[in-house]
Design a protein around this motif. Structure first.
Motif, mmCIF file in Angstrom:
data_model
loop_
_atom_site.group_PDB
_atom_site.id
_atom_site.type_symbol
_atom_site.label_atom_id
_atom_site.label_comp_id
_atom_site.label_asym_id
_atom_site.label_seq_id
_atom_site.Cartn_x
_atom_site.Cartn_y
_atom_site.Cartn_z
ATOM 1 N N ILE A 94 11.276 -15.567 -3.601
ATOM 2 C CA ILE A 94 10.843 -15.345 -4.986
ATOM 3 C C ILE A 94 9.255 -15.234 -4.901
ATOM 4 O O ILE A 94 9.172 -14.632 -5.369
ATOM 5 N N ARG A 95 8.720 -16.040 -2.975
ATOM 6 C CA ARG A 95 6.956 -16.910 -3.835
ATOM 7 C C ARG A 95 6.647 -15.681 -3.072
ATOM 8 O O ARG A 95 5.450 -14.775 -4.163
ATOM 9 N N GLU A 96 7.423 -15.191 -2.456
ATOM 10 C CA GLU A 96 6.791 -13.209 -1.219
ATOM 11 C C GLU A 96 6.564 -12.013 -2.433
ATOM 12 O O GLU A 96 5.580 -11.544 -3.263
ATOM 13 N N ARG A 97 7.628 -11.788 -3.444
ATOM 14 C CA ARG A 97 7.521 -11.474 -4.923
ATOM 15 C C ARG A 97 6.904 -11.697 -4.993
ATOM 16 O O ARG A 97 6.249 -10.724 -6.130
ATOM 17 N N LYS A 98 6.709 -12.687 -6.022
ATOM 18 C CA LYS A 98 5.372 -13.075 -7.311
ATOM 19 C C LYS A 98 4.235 -12.653 -7.058
ATOM 20 O O LYS A 98 3.399 -12.370 -6.513
ATOM 21 N N GLY A 99 3.746 -12.774 -5.277
ATOM 22 C CA GLY A 99 2.794 -12.464 -5.145
ATOM 23 C C GLY A 99 2.085 -11.775 -4.524
ATOM 24 O O GLY A 99 1.298 -10.916 -4.110
ATOM 25 N N ARG A 100 3.082 -10.841 -4.552
ATOM 26 C CA ARG A 100 2.567 -8.534 -4.607
ATOM 27 C C ARG A 100 1.635 -8.598 -5.569
ATOM 28 O O ARG A 100 1.883 -8.637 -6.119
ATOM 29 N N ASP A 101 1.016 -7.144 -4.903
ATOM 30 C CA ASP A 101 0.212 -7.050 -5.501
ATOM 31 C C ASP A 101 0.275 -5.698 -6.235
ATOM 32 O O ASP A 101 0.965 -4.468 -5.567
ATOM 33 N N LEU A 102 1.178 -5.475 -7.257
ATOM 34 C CA LEU A 102 2.053 -4.389 -7.966
ATOM 35 C C LEU A 102 0.776 -3.003 -8.346
ATOM 36 O O LEU A 102 1.734 -2.470 -8.507
ATOM 37 N N ASN A 103 -0.623 -3.559 -8.517
ATOM 38 C CA ASN A 103 -1.665 -2.518 -8.637
ATOM 39 C C ASN A 103 -1.768 -2.232 -7.190
ATOM 40 O O ASN A 103 -2.560 -0.468 -7.296
ATOM 41 N N LYS A 104 -1.658 -2.242 -6.253
ATOM 42 C CA LYS A 104 -1.611 -1.241 -5.275
ATOM 43 C C LYS A 104 -1.116 -0.667 -4.267
ATOM 44 O O LYS A 104 0.506 -0.924 -4.383
ATOM 45 N N VAL A 105 -0.845 0.057 -3.804
ATOM 46 C CA VAL A 105 0.228 1.433 -3.540
ATOM 47 C C VAL A 105 0.234 0.722 -2.096
ATOM 48 O O VAL A 105 -0.357 0.970 -1.188
ATOM 49 N N LYS A 106 1.268 0.538 -1.489
ATOM 50 C CA LYS A 106 1.590 0.641 -0.077
ATOM 51 C C LYS A 106 2.239 1.139 0.959
ATOM 52 O O LYS A 106 1.685 1.656 1.819
ATOM 53 N N CYS A 107 3.308 3.002 -0.142
ATOM 54 C CA CYS A 107 2.937 3.931 0.740
ATOM 55 C C CYS A 107 3.666 4.973 -0.067
ATOM 56 O O CYS A 107 4.200 4.454 -1.531
ATOM 57 N N ILE A 108 3.363 5.755 -0.045
ATOM 58 C CA ILE A 108 3.866 7.136 -0.649
ATOM 59 C C ILE A 108 4.459 8.194 0.262
ATOM 60 O O ILE A 108 4.362 8.185 1.554
ATOM 61 N N LYS A 109 4.820 9.290 -0.369
ATOM 62 C CA LYS A 109 5.646 10.646 0.498
ATOM 63 C C LYS A 109 3.702 11.273 1.029
ATOM 64 O O LYS A 109 3.510 12.094 -0.115
ATOM 65 N N GLY A 110 4.354 11.900 1.969
ATOM 66 C CA GLY A 110 3.144 13.200 2.363
ATOM 67 C C GLY A 110 3.816 14.451 1.538
ATOM 68 O O GLY A 110 5.564 14.704 0.753
ATOM 69 N N GLU A 111 3.050 15.423 1.928
ATOM 70 C CA GLU A 111 3.498 16.726 2.415
ATOM 71 C C GLU A 111 4.570 17.260 2.371
ATOM 72 O O GLU A 111 5.411 17.646 1.316
ATOM 73 N N ASP A 112 4.859 16.437 3.516
ATOM 74 C CA ASP A 112 6.314 17.302 4.154
ATOM 75 C C ASP A 112 7.531 16.623 3.711
ATOM 76 O O ASP A 112 8.881 16.813 4.087
ATOM 77 N N GLY A 113 7.287 15.943 2.335
ATOM 78 C CA GLY A 113 8.197 14.132 2.488
ATOM 79 C C GLY A 113 8.609 13.038 2.884
ATOM 80 O O GLY A 113 9.552 12.212 2.576
ATOM 81 N N ARG A 114 7.915 12.759 3.799
ATOM 82 C CA ARG A 114 7.259 11.338 5.012
ATOM 83 C C ARG A 114 7.087 10.434 3.980
ATOM 84 O O ARG A 114 6.187 10.890 3.655
ATOM 85 N N VAL A 115 8.060 9.439 4.167
ATOM 86 C CA VAL A 115 6.983 8.307 3.334
ATOM 87 C C VAL A 115 6.272 7.669 4.488
ATOM 88 O O VAL A 115 6.038 7.666 5.553
ATOM 89 N N LEU A 116 4.670 7.294 3.652
ATOM 90 C CA LEU A 116 3.134 7.495 4.709
ATOM 91 C C LEU A 116 3.545 5.391 4.111
ATOM 92 O O LEU A 116 3.296 5.508 3.051
ATOM 93 N N VAL A 117 3.336 4.782 5.857
ATOM 94 C CA VAL A 117 2.555 3.421 5.364
ATOM 95 C C VAL A 117 1.360 2.831 6.046
ATOM 96 O O VAL A 117 1.550 1.866 5.096
ATOM 97 N N GLU A 118 0.461 3.635 6.359
ATOM 98 C CA GLU A 118 -0.331 3.249 7.054
ATOM 99 C C GLU A 118 -1.335 3.479 6.258
ATOM 100 O O GLU A 118 -1.562 4.787 5.490
#
Length: 131
Positions: A94-118
């Motif tokens: 619960i504490r970890e969920r509350k501490g998440r920054d929702l404005n920051k993007v942690k992962c998105i999909k690349g042009e090829d459809g793979r998830v990018l996390v770096e």
């Protein structure tokens, strides 16, 4: 007879366990007295209202502290029991969920459809998207 017995039970339970309504009442009273103090015009009235506010603030603090102490005691007793480890993991989650920054993007999909996390790859993807 039943009403008297129920009243005694409620009264003793309120004394032992505390009542959250009592905390709400004290805090609400403090707010009302503060508003009265701020709205008062005459010096004498302000002085009296300020004293009332200080007193109600002190009472509210005591009640809130007592309620917090009781809640933490219950929490610590629960952590010491058999299922305390599960409870600890739940609290951590619960504490970890509350501490998440929702404005920051942690992962998105690349042009090829793979998830990018770096971060570097995410920035490159956004750069290519907007250009």
């Amino acid at each position: 007879m039943w009403n008297r017995a129920a009243g005694w039970i409620k009264e003793s339970a309120g004394e032992v366990l505390g009542v959250s309504r009592d905390v709400k009442k004290k805090v609400e009273t403090k707010k009302v007295v503060y508003a009265k103090w701020i709205e008062s015009k005459a010096e004498e009235e302000k002085r009296v209202s300020r004293k009332e506010y200080k007193l109600s603030k002190k009472e509210a603090k005591l009640v809130v502290t007592a309620a917090k102490t009781a809640a933490f005691e219950i929490l610590y007793k629960g952590l010491e029991e058999k299922d305390g480890e599960k409870m600890l993991f739940r609290l951590t989650k619960i504490r970890e969920r509350k501490g998440r920054d929702l404005n920051k993007v942690k992962c998105i999909k690349g042009e090829d459809g793979r998830v990018l996390v770096e971060d570097a790859l995410i920035k490159k993807r956004w750069q290519s998207y907007f250009s």
